[in-house]
Scaffold this motif. Structure first.
Motif, mmCIF file in Angstrom:
data_model
loop_
_atom_site.group_PDB
_atom_site.id
_atom_site.type_symbol
_atom_site.label_atom_id
_atom_site.label_comp_id
_atom_site.label_asym_id
_atom_site.label_seq_id
_atom_site.Cartn_x
_atom_site.Cartn_y
_atom_site.Cartn_z
ATOM 1 N N ILE A 48 0.837 -1.205 0.000
ATOM 2 C CA ILE A 48 0.000 0.000 0.000
ATOM 3 C C ILE A 48 0.868 1.250 0.000
ATOM 4 O O ILE A 48 0.632 2.198 -0.770
ATOM 5 N N ARG A 49 1.888 1.258 0.844
ATOM 6 C CA ARG A 49 2.775 2.427 0.926
ATOM 7 C C ARG A 49 3.545 2.620 -0.375
ATOM 8 O O ARG A 49 3.815 3.755 -0.789
ATOM 9 N N SER A 50 3.931 1.530 -1.019
ATOM 10 C CA SER A 50 4.629 1.620 -2.293
ATOM 11 C C SER A 50 3.742 2.281 -3.344
ATOM 12 O O SER A 50 4.198 3.136 -4.125
ATOM 13 N N LEU A 51 2.467 1.905 -3.372
ATOM 14 C CA LEU A 51 1.532 2.495 -4.329
ATOM 15 C C LEU A 51 1.375 3.991 -4.070
ATOM 16 O O LEU A 51 1.425 4.806 -4.992
ATOM 17 N N ILE A 52 1.178 4.354 -2.806
ATOM 18 C CA ILE A 52 0.988 5.766 -2.453
ATOM 19 C C ILE A 52 2.232 6.581 -2.817
ATOM 20 O O ILE A 52 2.135 7.653 -3.425
ATOM 21 N N ALA A 53 3.416 6.070 -2.464
ATOM 22 C CA ALA A 53 4.654 6.806 -2.716
ATOM 23 C C ALA A 53 4.901 6.997 -4.211
ATOM 24 O O ALA A 53 5.386 8.044 -4.647
ATOM 25 N N THR A 54 4.536 5.997 -5.000
ATOM 26 C CA THR A 54 4.776 6.073 -6.439
ATOM 27 C C THR A 54 3.806 7.009 -7.135
ATOM 28 O O THR A 54 4.173 7.708 -8.093
ATOM 29 N N LEU A 55 2.563 7.056 -6.671
ATOM 30 C CA LEU A 55 1.515 7.766 -7.408
ATOM 31 C C LEU A 55 1.105 9.111 -6.823
ATOM 32 O O LEU A 55 0.336 9.839 -7.449
ATOM 33 N N ALA A 56 1.592 9.445 -5.639
ATOM 34 C CA ALA A 56 1.106 10.656 -4.957
ATOM 35 C C ALA A 56 1.273 11.918 -5.794
ATOM 36 O O ALA A 56 0.472 12.856 -5.680
ATOM 37 N N ALA A 57 2.307 11.967 -6.647
ATOM 38 C CA ALA A 57 2.537 13.156 -7.473
ATOM 39 C C ALA A 57 2.136 12.922 -8.923
ATOM 40 O O ALA A 57 2.388 13.780 -9.778
ATOM 41 N N ASP A 58 1.496 11.799 -9.207
ATOM 42 C CA ASP A 58 1.125 11.473 -10.583
ATOM 43 C C ASP A 58 -0.128 12.251 -10.979
ATOM 44 O O ASP A 58 -1.041 12.448 -10.174
ATOM 45 N N THR A 118 -5.326 -4.926 -7.187
ATOM 46 C CA THR A 118 -5.728 -3.742 -6.442
ATOM 47 C C THR A 118 -4.788 -3.633 -5.232
ATOM 48 O O THR A 118 -4.151 -4.627 -4.876
ATOM 49 N N PRO A 119 -4.670 -2.452 -4.620
ATOM 50 C CA PRO A 119 -5.485 -1.257 -4.802
ATOM 51 C C PRO A 119 -5.273 -0.591 -6.162
ATOM 52 O O PRO A 119 -4.229 -0.729 -6.775
ATOM 53 N N GLN A 120 -6.322 0.148 -6.571
ATOM 54 C CA GLN A 120 -6.243 1.020 -7.726
ATOM 55 C C GLN A 120 -6.507 2.429 -7.207
ATOM 56 O O GLN A 120 -7.513 2.674 -6.544
ATOM 57 N N MET A 121 -5.581 3.335 -7.486
ATOM 58 C CA MET A 121 -5.547 4.636 -6.808
ATOM 59 C C MET A 121 -5.757 5.781 -7.788
ATOM 60 O O MET A 121 -4.945 5.996 -8.692
ATOM 61 N N PHE A 122 -6.868 6.509 -7.597
ATOM 62 C CA PHE A 122 -7.202 7.630 -8.473
ATOM 63 C C PHE A 122 -7.831 8.760 -7.654
ATOM 64 O O PHE A 122 -8.354 8.535 -6.565
ATOM 65 N N ARG A 123 -7.779 9.960 -8.215
ATOM 66 C CA ARG A 123 -8.459 11.086 -7.580
ATOM 67 C C ARG A 123 -9.960 10.802 -7.533
ATOM 68 O O ARG A 123 -10.540 10.280 -8.493
ATOM 69 N N ILE A 124 -10.577 11.150 -6.426
ATOM 70 C CA ILE A 124 -11.995 10.842 -6.239
ATOM 71 C C ILE A 124 -12.847 11.480 -7.325
ATOM 72 O O ILE A 124 -13.736 10.838 -7.906
ATOM 73 N N GLY A 125 -12.595 12.752 -7.626
ATOM 74 C CA GLY A 125 -13.386 13.442 -8.636
ATOM 75 C C GLY A 125 -13.221 12.830 -10.014
ATOM 76 O O GLY A 125 -14.200 12.645 -10.743
#
Length: 236
Positions: free
Chosen positions: A119-129, A168-175
């Motif tokens: 989970i942390r790997s996904l967040i760290a990789t995508l937080a600025a995407d 999963t997880p699949q991580m996207f902006r809510i909007g």
């Protein structure tokens, strides 16, 4: 304002292919309900503002007390499909202060092999995407295309070059995810995961290396395998 992270776990499926007498997320494996291991991984991630479990309105198996003291909330807003449950869950996240610019990590309840490290790997990789992305694994097996007119006969072998198996997880902006699901539904597009909705908007989600242990429990024989995996201590 800094974007925040929320987890959304659709948990309204019946698990009909698993052969279990109850929804598979409530079956006991390694001494706990399968869902417990999924929730525990997200509970261990302080990066997350809230984890929301979406269950069916008529779910008679869920007992919040069995998952104490894990940190999560539950809403009985599950729909007839995964897509509907995710859409309703995104709306429910606003109750916890989530905005369109915040991130949603959508995760299958039946992937109990997920770990805090993944989970942390996904967040760290995508937080600025600018788009977001998903956990996935490169396809390792040879792929065969079946001749639909001849049943179980091979039509041809497909190249696996560039093919990945979505997790999963699949991580996207809510909007963005809410808009993508709404657009796909209007266009009559059959969604198989959140990334396919984002792709329908014309975006290209990013792939983040997942893990074999993060497979989806689907068939009866999967329970023995996942029990062996969960009996081992995962990396934090």
């Amino acid at each position: 304002m800094t974007s925040r992270f929320f987890a959304l776990i659709p948990c309204a499926g019946t698990g009909s292919r698993s052969g279990a007498p109850m929804p598979k997320q409530y079956r006991t494996v390694a001494g706990r309900e399968l869902l417990h291991f999924t929730l525990a991984a997200f509970d261990a991630c302080e990066e997350l503002m809230q984890t929301l479990v979406v269950i069916s309105p008529d779910d008679a198996h869920f007992d919040e007390r069995r998952f104490a003291p894990l940190r999560f909330a539950v809403r009985r807003c599950g729909g007839a499909s995964r897509q509907a449950s995710v859409r309703n869950g995104l709306d429910a996240l606003t109750e916890f202060g989530a905005t369109d610019d915040d991130w949603a990590l959508v995760h299958d309840a039946a992937r109990p092999g997920i770990t805090p490290a993944l989970i942390r790997s996904l967040i760290a990789t995508l937080a600025a995407d600018e788009v977001g992305g998903i956990m996935a694994l490169p396809v390792a097996d040879t792929l065969k295309r079946v001749d639909l007119e001849r049943g179980d006969r091979i039509a041809r072998t497909e190249s696996r070059n560039g093919l990945w198996q979505a997790q999963t997880p699949q991580m996207f902006r809510i909007g963005m995810l809410r808009e993508a699901i709404a657009r796909a539904e209007r266009d009559g597009h059959d969604l198989t995961d959140e990334a396919s909705a984002i792709e329908w908007l014309g975006h290209a989600p990013r792939l983040v290396q997942g893990s074999l242990r993060n497979f989806k429990v689907t068939y009866p024989e999967d329970f023995e395998l996942v029990e062996a995996i969960l009996a081992q201590r995962p990396s934090a």
